[in-house]
Design an enzyme around this catalytic site. Structure first.
Site, mmCIF file in Angstrom:
data_model
loop_
_atom_site.group_PDB
_atom_site.id
_atom_site.type_symbol
_atom_site.label_atom_id
_atom_site.label_comp_id
_atom_site.label_asym_id
_atom_site.label_seq_id
_atom_site.Cartn_x
_atom_site.Cartn_y
_atom_site.Cartn_z
ATOM 1 N N HIS A 51 0.891 -1.223 0.029
ATOM 2 C CA HIS A 51 -0.156 0.014 0.170
ATOM 3 C C HIS A 51 0.867 1.291 0.025
ATOM 4 O O HIS A 51 0.793 2.073 -0.933
ATOM 5 C CB HIS A 51 -0.892 0.068 1.218
ATOM 6 N N ASP A 87 7.303 20.289 -27.286
ATOM 7 C CA ASP A 87 7.424 19.067 -26.564
ATOM 8 C C ASP A 87 8.240 19.215 -25.313
ATOM 9 O O ASP A 87 8.806 20.190 -25.126
ATOM 10 C CB ASP A 87 7.518 18.249 -27.530
ATOM 11 N N TRP A 124 7.081 0.197 3.874
ATOM 12 C CA TRP A 124 7.782 0.900 2.513
ATOM 13 C C TRP A 124 9.252 1.389 2.959
ATOM 14 O O TRP A 124 9.974 1.680 1.698
ATOM 15 C CB TRP A 124 6.885 2.189 2.022
ATOM 16 N N SER A 159 13.029 5.549 -14.114
ATOM 17 C CA SER A 159 11.939 6.386 -14.783
ATOM 18 C C SER A 159 11.988 7.708 -14.174
ATOM 19 O O SER A 159 11.951 8.782 -14.943
ATOM 20 C CB SER A 159 10.658 5.580 -14.419
ATOM 21 N N HIS A 180 13.305 11.643 2.816
ATOM 22 C CA HIS A 180 12.710 13.077 3.320
ATOM 23 C C HIS A 180 12.699 13.928 2.066
ATOM 24 O O HIS A 180 11.372 14.552 1.838
ATOM 25 C CB HIS A 180 13.486 13.754 4.233
ATOM 26 N N GLU A 238 11.963 12.850 -0.802
ATOM 27 C CA GLU A 238 10.772 12.245 -1.704
ATOM 28 C C GLU A 238 9.467 12.931 -1.114
ATOM 29 O O GLU A 238 8.946 13.209 -2.027
ATOM 30 C CB GLU A 238 10.869 10.629 -1.074
ATOM 31 N N TYR A 251 9.182 15.829 -0.322
ATOM 32 C CA TYR A 251 8.827 17.176 -1.066
ATOM 33 C C TYR A 251 8.729 16.892 -2.444
ATOM 34 O O TYR A 251 8.234 17.745 -3.138
ATOM 35 C CB TYR A 251 10.007 17.961 -0.707
ATOM 36 N N SER A 267 -1.415 26.790 -6.248
ATOM 37 C CA SER A 267 -1.243 28.313 -6.767
ATOM 38 C C SER A 267 -1.884 28.741 -7.670
ATOM 39 O O SER A 267 -2.589 29.600 -7.895
ATOM 40 C CB SER A 267 0.219 28.385 -6.777
ATOM 41 N N HIS A 299 15.341 13.176 11.336
ATOM 42 C CA HIS A 299 14.114 13.155 12.101
ATOM 43 C C HIS A 299 13.478 12.210 11.942
ATOM 44 O O HIS A 299 12.447 12.011 12.857
ATOM 45 C CB HIS A 299 13.546 14.626 11.926
ATOM 46 N N THR A 329 7.632 26.671 4.656
ATOM 47 C CA THR A 329 6.252 26.045 4.322
ATOM 48 C C THR A 329 5.142 26.939 4.747
ATOM 49 O O THR A 329 4.177 27.263 4.263
ATOM 50 C CB THR A 329 6.195 24.741 5.227
ATOM 51 N N LYS A 385 4.624 29.648 2.366
ATOM 52 C CA LYS A 385 3.539 29.244 1.185
ATOM 53 C C LYS A 385 2.112 29.434 1.744
ATOM 54 O O LYS A 385 1.337 30.236 0.930
ATOM 55 C CB LYS A 385 3.584 27.822 0.821
ATOM 56 N N ARG A 423 2.314 2.347 15.025
ATOM 57 C CA ARG A 423 1.858 1.958 13.764
ATOM 58 C C ARG A 423 2.021 0.598 13.457
ATOM 59 O O ARG A 423 3.009 0.184 13.850
ATOM 60 C CB ARG A 423 2.506 2.962 12.693
HETATM 61 C C1 HEM Z 1 6.148 21.933 8.502
HETATM 62 C C2 HEM Z 1 6.772 20.883 7.813
HETATM 63 C C3 HEM Z 1 6.754 19.436 8.302
HETATM 64 C C4 HEM Z 1 7.743 19.159 9.324
HETATM 65 C C5 HEM Z 1 8.180 20.000 10.317
HETATM 66 C C6 HEM Z 1 7.866 17.606 9.258
HETATM 67 C C7 HEM Z 1 8.211 16.872 10.090
HETATM 68 C C8 HEM Z 1 8.144 15.301 10.132
HETATM 69 C C9 HEM Z 1 9.000 14.729 11.011
HETATM 70 C C10 HEM Z 1 9.857 15.175 12.299
HETATM 71 C C11 HEM Z 1 8.837 13.458 10.895
HETATM 72 C C12 HEM Z 1 9.211 12.037 11.469
HETATM 73 C C13 HEM Z 1 8.182 11.618 12.465
HETATM 74 C C14 HEM Z 1 8.768 10.295 12.878
HETATM 75 O O1 HEM Z 1 8.634 9.448 12.515
HETATM 76 O O2 HEM Z 1 8.761 10.183 14.249
HETATM 77 C C15 HEM Z 1 7.803 13.342 9.642
HETATM 78 C C16 HEM Z 1 7.204 12.213 9.114
HETATM 79 C C17 HEM Z 1 6.804 12.211 7.984
HETATM 80 N N1 HEM Z 1 6.375 13.421 7.049
HETATM 81 FE FE1 HEM Z 1 6.586 15.125 7.588
HETATM 82 N N2 HEM Z 1 6.677 17.125 8.019
HETATM 83 C C18 HEM Z 1 6.418 18.323 7.443
HETATM 84 C C19 HEM Z 1 5.593 18.177 6.400
HETATM 85 C C20 HEM Z 1 5.777 17.168 5.670
HETATM 86 C C21 HEM Z 1 5.067 17.250 4.094
HETATM 87 C C22 HEM Z 1 4.889 18.377 3.417
HETATM 88 C C23 HEM Z 1 5.115 15.883 3.777
HETATM 89 C C24 HEM Z 1 4.818 15.228 2.341
HETATM 90 C C25 HEM Z 1 3.971 15.675 1.808
HETATM 91 C C26 HEM Z 1 5.572 15.237 4.954
HETATM 92 C C27 HEM Z 1 5.757 13.817 4.822
HETATM 93 C C28 HEM Z 1 6.021 12.777 5.942
HETATM 94 C C29 HEM Z 1 6.011 11.329 5.845
HETATM 95 C C30 HEM Z 1 5.671 10.712 4.687
HETATM 96 C C31 HEM Z 1 6.562 11.165 7.176
HETATM 97 C C32 HEM Z 1 6.903 9.573 7.514
HETATM 98 C C33 HEM Z 1 7.579 8.596 6.921
HETATM 99 C C34 HEM Z 1 7.398 7.258 7.497
HETATM 100 O O3 HEM Z 1 7.714 7.306 8.433
HETATM 101 O O4 HEM Z 1 7.073 6.401 6.886
HETATM 102 N N3 HEM Z 1 5.711 15.974 5.967
HETATM 103 N N4 HEM Z 1 7.696 14.780 9.545
HETATM 104 CU CU LIG Z 2 11.142 13.804 6.873
#
Ligand code: HEM
Ligand SMILES: [Cu+2]
Ligand SMILES: [Cu+2]
Lengths: 546, 259
Positions: free
Chosen positions: A80, A109, A145, A175, A259, A261, A263, A274, A308, A334, A337, A456
């Site tokens: 998933h 193109d 994942w 890709s 990480h 990724e 973004y 926007s 982190h 962020t 934005k 989790r």
């Molecule tokens: C204000 C902005 C953000 C901050 C400060 C932030 C911070 C964090 C931190 C510290 C973690 C790790 C948490 C942990 O595993 O204990 C985390 C996990 C995650 N964040 Fe964010 N994040 C932000 C925005 C975003 C954005 C914009 C995305 C993506 C679209 C995102 C996607 C994720 C994902 C996918 C994980 C977990 C990955 C995993 O453990 O499977 N975050 N974030």
């Molecule tokens: Cu991260």
């Protein structure tokens, strides 16, 4: 102009029409057709990934459920996550990117059309390999994942499913890398004469920065995957502790990719939002230079925060503090934005079209996700929140509430451009409210579950978590209904005859002034009858003064 | 988008419906509502402190969004504003969050230091080992090994815990203690606890294979006298059940009855 679209089939003109159309699509190097194929691919995979989410939520509807074996639960969980990120979010964004970037910069193109086709077609074996891994003996990869070693090593997970997972991601990664090269070269070299970098629409900027992220981050993933693969198949010792390898090496490499990724899947979404906000608030984007700087800053600081995700692994205090600090820094651009989007709609004349509803819903949900991110970036608190449902809630707010909502906005927004038909506004309103409330509910409740002590990636839970888990599952049902309704509407609309739409069917381009609304709907082969000139995208100073 | 009163009612309702379950003494205790160690207590405070600094931004942003949605509709006769930049405003909304984040960071980093630095005056060391799919605890001072059994700690004493694993990565997590620590194979990490007397639940927090979801943790922190009693019993080769251990919580007299 319509006749242009009806006759690109000269080469096969004597073949029966369906066959000719099919061969044309299979062999096309047209960025618009490739873009649409990316989008269809993503839609197909979203059905698979969404069904898997349904299996997960069914299993968790009651504690001690025996619907899925624990092994199978972990396989579904792993696929998933992998599918949603690599085969839904990224191809969908690549689809819109492919379709729109050349048009938005006034190009005929992409820079390398055949490479572009190759990038897309790589995803087909990649996706098939991933799905087929469910059916091999021993089952699919089941380490999440993130596939941490040593769990994903041969010793603990001997199934060839893991090797297939690795090969599949190698193909998907290749890709993406080739696609990124294409986007970078296209953006730098193919702009219509006179278009300066700081005049490019934000979606192009966002994709440009994203492409640089892909170019740096994905090779690191590919390298790590290769190390895992040789550990598994050739007896190397990168991650084998007994042989002097390091289990944390994988985590550092993975998150150095992982990480950026996140973004990679959010920056193009920012771009989409926007465009939609400015269009339907009938205002210019607020703080365009600030927005560009914010996108670039997120892209750069995004490289400095990977650990982190590893706060509880036993990092030194200094590393904890530095990575915590950089993670908090990310919140600043962020925030820029979000404030700029609010200022963009401020004082506008907002039309609540379906894409606009999604764009406004995006802001509401993304704010919640970002706030959760700050708690997680606070290392002291993350010692308690890490690997709980709080994290799952956080990243679904930014993925489902962010990326997917942005993709839905884009779908409704550019559907008339791509197909010459409007999706139903009436059904769209339903799709929006169902999806929005489903996301809001499911993922808010997950935050509470994490705080209350539910980790989790578990296939069952203690009885006190039952009622909250049922609320999450209820939220899933709402999202599912939204998805089904959208599918229905897309197919129904595509079966209808093409409407005779003007280049600017939403009536927005007088403020938007982007080239996508300056060409016919759908655009002719090679997009423009004449190379666009600056007056087609440049705001006149008179207008600014008004 | 979000209608405010509905939203507030939803959250309050949610907390209330979940509240009755969590009042149950058998529920998992948490760092946020029932912290059991000085660290958990500080994490709780730091959480609310962080929340109080973030909340104004959250409320402001969502409120502005709602206001804009209702105020700036496309009504007949309204003309859209034409502004699209304001450097002062942009500097302002970059600097104010930056200052707020510094205010969050400073106490957080002090607390990080406290969590990761084991005080010199710990009175006991317990070694924690992760196994697929149970925990093993070694007390080197007493020569006691607990395998797939509840961990027994002396209450109110500083105890050093070392974490490692014999196979894959696990993570030792008792929410009420205010931290979790990965148990990595081939590595040792040290944390410390000072637990109020009581019975605590937790579970493995790092995906470690098929039965990760049922890799439970139970901890009983016994008052001094009862803990010594337990050590003696254990050395005699007895293995008090979790019910007996919890009975010992209510005081040494219960423990004495068992002699
Ligand atoms: C204000 C902005 C953000 C901050 C400060 C932030 C911070 C964090 C931190 C510290 C973690 C790790 C948490 C942990 O595993 O204990 C985390 C996990 C995650 N964040 Fe964010 N994040 C932000 C925005 C975003 C954005 C914009 C995305 C993506 C679209 C995102 C996607 C994720 C994902 C996918 C994980 C977990 C990955 C995993 O453990 O499977 N975050 N974030
Ligand atoms: Cu991260
Ligand atoms: Cu585990």
């Amino acid at each position: 102009m319509a006749q242009y679209i009806e006759q690109p089939l000269t080469l096969y003109s004597r073949w029966p029409k369906p066959l000719a159309v099919l061969v044309d699509w299979l062999t096309t190097t047209d960025h618009k057709k490739i873009g649409i194929m990316y989008l269809l691919y993503s839609l197909l995979m979203a059905i698979v990934g969404g069904a898997m989410a349904g299996m997960i939520r069914s299993q968790l509807a009651v504690p001690d459920n025996t619907l899925l074996r624990p092994e199978l639960y972990n396989e579904i969980l792993t696929l998933h996550g992998t599918i949603m990120i690599f085969f839904v979010a990224m191809p969908a964004l690549a689809g819109f990117g492919n379709y729109l970037v050349p048009i938005l910069i006034g190009a005929r193109d992409m820079a390398f059309p055949r490479l572009n086709a190759f990038s897309f077609w790589l995803l087909v074996p990649s996706g098939l390999l991933m799905l087929a891994s469910l059916f091999v003996e021993g089952g699919a990869a089941a380490a999440g994942w993130t596939s941490y070693t040593p769990l994903a090593s041969k010793q603990y997970m001997a199934t060839p499913g893991v090797d297939m997972w690795i090969f599949s991601l190698h193909l998907a990664g290749l890709s993406s890398i080739l696609g990124a090269v294409n986007f970078i070269v296209t953006t730098l070299n193919m702009r219509a004469p006179g278009m300066r970098l700081m005049e490019m629409p934000l979606f192009v900027w966002a994709w440009f920065v994203t492409a640089t992220l892909i170019l740096v981050a994905i090779p690191v993933l590919s390298g790590a995957l290769t190390m895992l693969l040789t550990d598994r198949l050739l007896g190397t010792n990168f991650f084998k502790i007994s042989e002097g390898g390091d289990p944390l090496l994988w985590q550092h490499l993975f998150w150095f990719f992982g990480h950026p990724e996140v973004y990679i899947v959010i920056l193009p979404s920012f771009g989409i939002i926007s465009h939609v906000l400015a269009a339907f608030a009938h205002k210019r984007i607020f703080g365009y230079p600030g927005m560009v700087i914010a996108i670039a800053a997120i892209g750069i600081v995004g490289y400095l925060v990977w650990a982190h995700h590893m706060f509880t692994t036993g990092l030194s205090t200094l590393s904890l503090i530095l990575f915590s600090a950089f993670s908090m820094v990310i919140a600043i651009p962020t925030g820029v934005k979000v404030w700029s989007w609010l200022a963009t709609i401020w004082g506008g004349t907002i039309r609540f079209t379906t894409p606009m509803k999604f764009a406004l819903g995006f802001i509401a949900l993304f704010i919640l996700g970002g706030m959760g991110g700050i708690f997680l970036a606070n290392a002291a608190v993350d010692f308690s929140l890490h690997d709980t449902y709080f994290v799952v809630g956080h990243f679904h707010y930014v993925f489902a509430g962010g990326t997917v909502v942005a993709l839905l906005a884009a779908t409704y927004f550019w559907f008339p451009k791509m197909t010459g038909r409007f999706l139903s506004e009436k059904l769209g309103t339903w799709v929006f409210w169902l999806f929005f409330s489903g996301v809001l509910l499911s993922f808010l409740v997950m935050h509470f579950l994490g705080i209350l002590g539910m980790p989790r990636r578990v296939y069952t839970y203690r009885p006190e978590f039952t009622s909250l888990n049922q609320l999450v599952t209820a939220g899933y049902v709402l999202q599912l209904l939204a998805g089904l309704l959208l599918l229905f509407d897309i197919f129904r609309t595509l079966l209808k005859p093409k409407q005779d739409l003007p280049p600017d069917p939403w009536g927005i381009n007088e403020v938007q002034k982007t080239l996508d609304w300056a060409t016919s709907s759908p655009p002719p082969p090679y997009n423009f009858e004449r190379t666009p000139t600056p007056d087609q995208w440049r705001y006149e100073p008179k207008e600014q003064a008004a | 988008m979000l209608r405010k009163p509905a939203w507030a009612a939803f959250v309050i309702g949610l907390l209330m419906t979940s509240g009755c379950r969590f009042a149950d003494p058998e529920s998992t205790t948490t760092w946020l509502f029932d912290p059991a160690t000085p660290i958990a207590e500080e994490v709780r405070q730091n959480f609310w402190y962080t929340a109080s600094l973030i909340a104004p931004f959250l409320i402001l942003a969502e409120a502005l969004l709602l206001y804009a949605i209702f105020r700036f509709r496309n009504r007949a006769g309204r003309k859209p504003a034409a502004f699209h930049e304001n450097v002062k405003l942009e500097v302002f909304w970059t600097l104010v969050p930056a200052i707020t984040l510094v205010m969050i960071a400073v106490p957080s980093f002090r607390l990080v230091h406290k969590i990761t630095h084991v005080p010199a005056d710990t009175e006991l060391e317990v070694q924690v080992f992760g196994h697929q799919f149970f925990w093993r605890y070694e007390y080197p001072e007493y020569g006691i090994t607990l395998s797939d059994e509840p961990l027994v700690l002396p209450a109110n004493k500083k105890v050093a815990l070392t974490f490692s694993s014999v196979d894959v990565i696990h993570s030792w997590w008792v929410p009420a203690f205010g931290f979790k620590q990965d148990a990595n194979p081939g590595r040792v990490a040290t944390r410390w606890v000072q637990v109020k007397p009581g019975y605590y639940k937790g579970q493995c927090a790092e995906l470690c294979g098929a039965l990760h979801g049922v890799m439970w943790i139970e901890v009983v922190a016994l008052p001094e006298e009862a803990f010594r009693e337990w050590v003696r019993a254990r050395k005699r080769g007895e293995a008090p059940s979790i019910e007996e251990l919890r009975a010992m919580l209510s005081g040494p007299q219960v423990a004495k009855q068992e002699d």
